[in-house]
Scaffold this motif. Structure first.
Motif, PDB file in Angstrom:
ATOM      1  N   THR A   3     -11.220  -1.606   3.707  1.00 42.76           N
ATOM      2  CA  THR A   3     -10.206  -0.737   4.225  1.00 42.76           C
ATOM      3  C   THR A   3      -8.892  -0.697   3.581  1.00 42.76           C
ATOM      4  O   THR A   3      -8.698  -1.653   2.601  1.00 42.76           O
ATOM      5  CB  THR A   3      -9.902  -1.268   5.687  1.00 42.76           C
ATOM      6  OG1 THR A   3      -9.277  -2.653   5.931  1.00 42.76           O
ATOM      7  CG2 THR A   3     -11.142  -1.356   6.634  1.00 42.76           C
ATOM      8  N   THR A   4      -7.953  -0.047   3.977  1.00 44.98           N
ATOM      9  CA  THR A   4      -6.669   0.093   3.198  1.00 44.98           C
ATOM     10  C   THR A   4      -5.923  -1.388   3.388  1.00 44.98           C
ATOM     11  O   THR A   4      -6.194  -1.871   4.558  1.00 44.98           O
ATOM     12  CB  THR A   4      -5.859   1.078   3.770  1.00 44.98           C
ATOM     13  OG1 THR A   4      -5.598   1.024   5.003  1.00 44.98           O
ATOM     14  CG2 THR A   4      -6.494   2.440   3.420  1.00 44.98           C
ATOM     15  N   PRO A   5      -5.113  -1.848   2.410  1.00 48.28           N
ATOM     16  CA  PRO A   5      -4.616  -3.073   2.752  1.00 48.28           C
ATOM     17  C   PRO A   5      -3.679  -3.260   4.055  1.00 48.28           C
ATOM     18  O   PRO A   5      -3.255  -2.155   4.475  1.00 48.28           O
ATOM     19  CB  PRO A   5      -3.762  -3.321   1.453  1.00 48.28           C
ATOM     20  CG  PRO A   5      -4.173  -2.307   0.352  1.00 48.28           C
ATOM     21  CD  PRO A   5      -4.928  -1.145   1.318  1.00 48.28           C
ATOM     22  N   ALA A   6      -3.697  -4.369   4.797  1.00 52.04           N
ATOM     23  CA  ALA A   6      -3.059  -4.383   6.010  1.00 52.04           C
ATOM     24  C   ALA A   6      -1.438  -4.512   5.658  1.00 52.04           C
ATOM     25  O   ALA A   6      -1.136  -4.884   4.437  1.00 52.04           O
ATOM     26  CB  ALA A   6      -3.334  -5.732   6.890  1.00 52.04           C
ATOM     27  N   PRO A   7      -0.550  -4.042   6.396  1.00 52.29           N
ATOM     28  CA  PRO A   7       0.969  -4.365   6.113  1.00 52.29           C
ATOM     29  C   PRO A   7       1.408  -5.745   6.065  1.00 52.29           C
ATOM     30  O   PRO A   7       0.568  -6.669   6.506  1.00 52.29           O
ATOM     31  CB  PRO A   7       1.747  -3.743   7.223  1.00 52.29           C
ATOM     32  CG  PRO A   7       0.422  -2.996   8.196  1.00 52.29           C
ATOM     33  CD  PRO A   7      -0.671  -3.220   7.709  1.00 52.29           C
ATOM     34  N   VAL A  62     -12.189 -10.366   8.702  1.00 53.10           N
ATOM     35  CA  VAL A  62     -11.627 -10.713   7.389  1.00 53.10           C
ATOM     36  C   VAL A  62     -10.678  -9.499   6.795  1.00 53.10           C
ATOM     37  O   VAL A  62     -11.512  -8.747   6.555  1.00 53.10           O
ATOM     38  CB  VAL A  62     -12.381 -11.552   6.525  1.00 53.10           C
ATOM     39  CG1 VAL A  62     -11.724 -11.725   5.075  1.00 53.10           C
ATOM     40  CG2 VAL A  62     -13.114 -12.689   7.047  1.00 53.10           C
ATOM     41  N   ALA A  63      -9.602  -9.344   6.727  1.00 54.00           N
ATOM     42  CA  ALA A  63      -8.891  -8.546   6.113  1.00 54.00           C
ATOM     43  C   ALA A  63      -8.239  -9.112   4.642  1.00 54.00           C
ATOM     44  O   ALA A  63      -7.669  -9.858   4.734  1.00 54.00           O
ATOM     45  CB  ALA A  63      -7.832  -7.732   6.828  1.00 54.00           C
ATOM     46  N   VAL A  64      -8.648  -8.381   3.511  1.00 62.18           N
ATOM     47  CA  VAL A  64      -7.807  -8.760   2.471  1.00 62.18           C
ATOM     48  C   VAL A  64      -6.520  -8.190   2.149  1.00 62.18           C
ATOM     49  O   VAL A  64      -6.788  -6.982   1.998  1.00 62.18           O
ATOM     50  CB  VAL A  64      -9.103  -8.488   1.400  1.00 62.18           C
ATOM     51  CG1 VAL A  64      -8.374  -8.870  -0.133  1.00 62.18           C
ATOM     52  CG2 VAL A  64     -10.244  -9.356   1.399  1.00 62.18           C
ATOM     53  N   ALA A  65      -5.632  -8.760   2.116  1.00 63.04           N
ATOM     54  CA  ALA A  65      -4.501  -8.316   1.699  1.00 63.04           C
ATOM     55  C   ALA A  65      -3.952  -8.802   0.420  1.00 63.04           C
ATOM     56  O   ALA A  65      -3.763 -10.015   0.462  1.00 63.04           O
ATOM     57  CB  ALA A  65      -3.249  -8.577   2.873  1.00 63.04           C
ATOM     58  N   PRO A  66      -3.369  -8.017  -0.446  1.00 58.26           N
ATOM     59  CA  PRO A  66      -3.140  -8.513  -1.748  1.00 58.26           C
ATOM     60  C   PRO A  66      -1.517  -9.129  -1.482  1.00 58.26           C
ATOM     61  O   PRO A  66      -0.893  -8.618  -0.609  1.00 58.26           O
ATOM     62  CB  PRO A  66      -2.581  -7.102  -2.639  1.00 58.26           C
ATOM     63  CG  PRO A  66      -2.586  -5.909  -1.695  1.00 58.26           C
ATOM     64  CD  PRO A  66      -3.377  -6.643  -0.371  1.00 58.26           C
ATOM     65  N   ALA A  67      -1.271 -10.253  -2.252  1.00 63.12           N
ATOM     66  CA  ALA A  67       0.047 -10.754  -2.120  1.00 63.12           C
ATOM     67  C   ALA A  67       1.131  -9.746  -2.482  1.00 63.12           C
ATOM     68  O   ALA A  67       1.247  -9.507  -3.691  1.00 63.12           O
ATOM     69  CB  ALA A  67       0.070 -12.062  -2.807  1.00 63.12           C
ATOM     70  N   SER A 114     -11.680  -0.427  -4.241  1.00 64.15           N
ATOM     71  CA  SER A 114     -13.040  -0.688  -4.600  1.00 64.15           C
ATOM     72  C   SER A 114     -13.447  -1.665  -5.756  1.00 64.15           C
ATOM     73  O   SER A 114     -14.393  -1.321  -6.462  1.00 64.15           O
ATOM     74  CB  SER A 114     -13.775   1.073  -4.791  1.00 64.15           C
ATOM     75  OG  SER A 114     -13.195   1.168  -6.027  1.00 64.15           O
ATOM     76  N   ASP A 115     -12.443  -2.428  -5.838  1.00 62.33           N
ATOM     77  CA  ASP A 115     -12.532  -3.365  -7.027  1.00 62.33           C
ATOM     78  C   ASP A 115     -13.917  -4.397  -6.843  1.00 62.33           C
ATOM     79  O   ASP A 115     -13.978  -5.090  -5.769  1.00 62.33           O
ATOM     80  CB  ASP A 115     -11.100  -4.403  -7.186  1.00 62.33           C
ATOM     81  CG  ASP A 115     -11.241  -5.189  -8.405  1.00 62.33           C
ATOM     82  OD1 ASP A 115     -11.944  -5.098  -9.192  1.00 62.33           O
ATOM     83  OD2 ASP A 115     -10.454  -6.101  -8.509  1.00 62.33           O
ATOM     84  N   PRO A 116     -14.735  -4.335  -7.718  1.00 66.13           N
ATOM     85  CA  PRO A 116     -16.148  -5.330  -7.548  1.00 66.13           C
ATOM     86  C   PRO A 116     -15.720  -6.608  -7.403  1.00 66.13           C
ATOM     87  O   PRO A 116     -16.149  -7.336  -6.548  1.00 66.13           O
ATOM     88  CB  PRO A 116     -16.760  -4.959  -8.877  1.00 66.13           C
ATOM     89  CG  PRO A 116     -15.819  -4.106  -9.644  1.00 66.13           C
ATOM     90  CD  PRO A 116     -14.634  -3.630  -9.199  1.00 66.13           C
ATOM     91  N   ARG A 117     -14.557  -7.080  -7.837  1.00 61.80           N
ATOM     92  CA  ARG A 117     -14.210  -8.667  -7.662  1.00 61.80           C
ATOM     93  C   ARG A 117     -13.953  -8.880  -6.180  1.00 61.80           C
ATOM     94  O   ARG A 117     -14.076  -9.972  -5.642  1.00 61.80           O
ATOM     95  CB  ARG A 117     -13.021  -9.167  -8.616  1.00 61.80           C
ATOM     96  CG  ARG A 117     -13.643  -9.255 -10.194  1.00 61.80           C
ATOM     97  CD  ARG A 117     -12.614  -9.505 -10.922  1.00 61.80           C
ATOM     98  NE  ARG A 117     -11.431  -8.540 -10.960  1.00 61.80           N
ATOM     99  CZ  ARG A 117     -10.137  -8.549 -11.497  1.00 61.80           C
ATOM    100  NH1 ARG A 117      -9.947  -9.539 -12.098  1.00 61.80           N
ATOM    101  NH2 ARG A 117      -9.376  -7.756 -11.330  1.00 61.80           N
TER     102      ARG A 117
END
Length: 166
Positions: A9-13, A38-43, A58-61
């Motif tokens: 999904t799109t990154p969370a705020p 589990v939501a992956v949010a970039p730092a 859609s980054d495979p890593r």
């Protein structure tokens, strides 16, 4: 357990937490624990350079890392379910034992036991005590002496005459 496929999904705020805390352990099995969200949010760095590009969703890593996290959470859920089953069986066994003890205590006939104890106490109370035994010994010895003197003085009729003659 069915495996849940990862969704991107799109990154969370930045204000919302990335991972929800696990639920508190409850000893009674009410319902299976919900699947962890589990939501992956970039730092988000405070001052991001303008030239850096955001990584595509859609980054495979990231997908690989997300699938590993989901597999680990699935294994943890399975372990929790096994422990919960063991505790449930132990609780059921303990409850069965408690019912057996309760049933055994309920079937005991306390009235008959009380009656047997009363009968035994009456028998013990009916046995002669020390005073009675001493009195019996004294009476027996006095009577034996008197009868011995009478036999020696007068003899036994038909067997022999008196041994003590005057």
């Amino acid at each position: 357990m069915a495996k849940i496929e990862p969704t991107v999904t799109t990154p969370a705020p930045a204000e919302t937490p990335a991972v929800t805390p696990p639920p508190a352990f409850s000893p009674t099995p009410a319902a299976p624990p919900p699947a962890p969200a589990v939501a992956v949010a970039p730092a988000a760095p405070a001052a991001a350079p303008a030239t850096s590009q955001a990584t595509p969703a859609s980054d495979p890593r990231k997908l690989d890392q997300l699938s590993r996290i989901e597999e680990k959470s699935a294994r943890i859920e399975e372990k929790f379910a096994r422990y919960e089953a063991v505790l449930t069986r132990a609780e059921a066994s303990l409850e069965r034992s408690a019912h057996k003890v309760d049933a055994a205590a309920g079937t005991m006939d306390f009235a008959s036991i009380r009656g047997e104890i009363t009968a035994l106490r009456n028998r013990v109370d009916a046995t002669p005590r020390a005073g009675t035994l001493f009195m019996t010994a004294i009476v027996t010895s006095v009577l034996t002496v008197i009868l011995t003197i009478l036999v020696l003085k007068f003899g036994v009729p038909g067997l022999f005459g008196g041994l003590l003659s005057r």
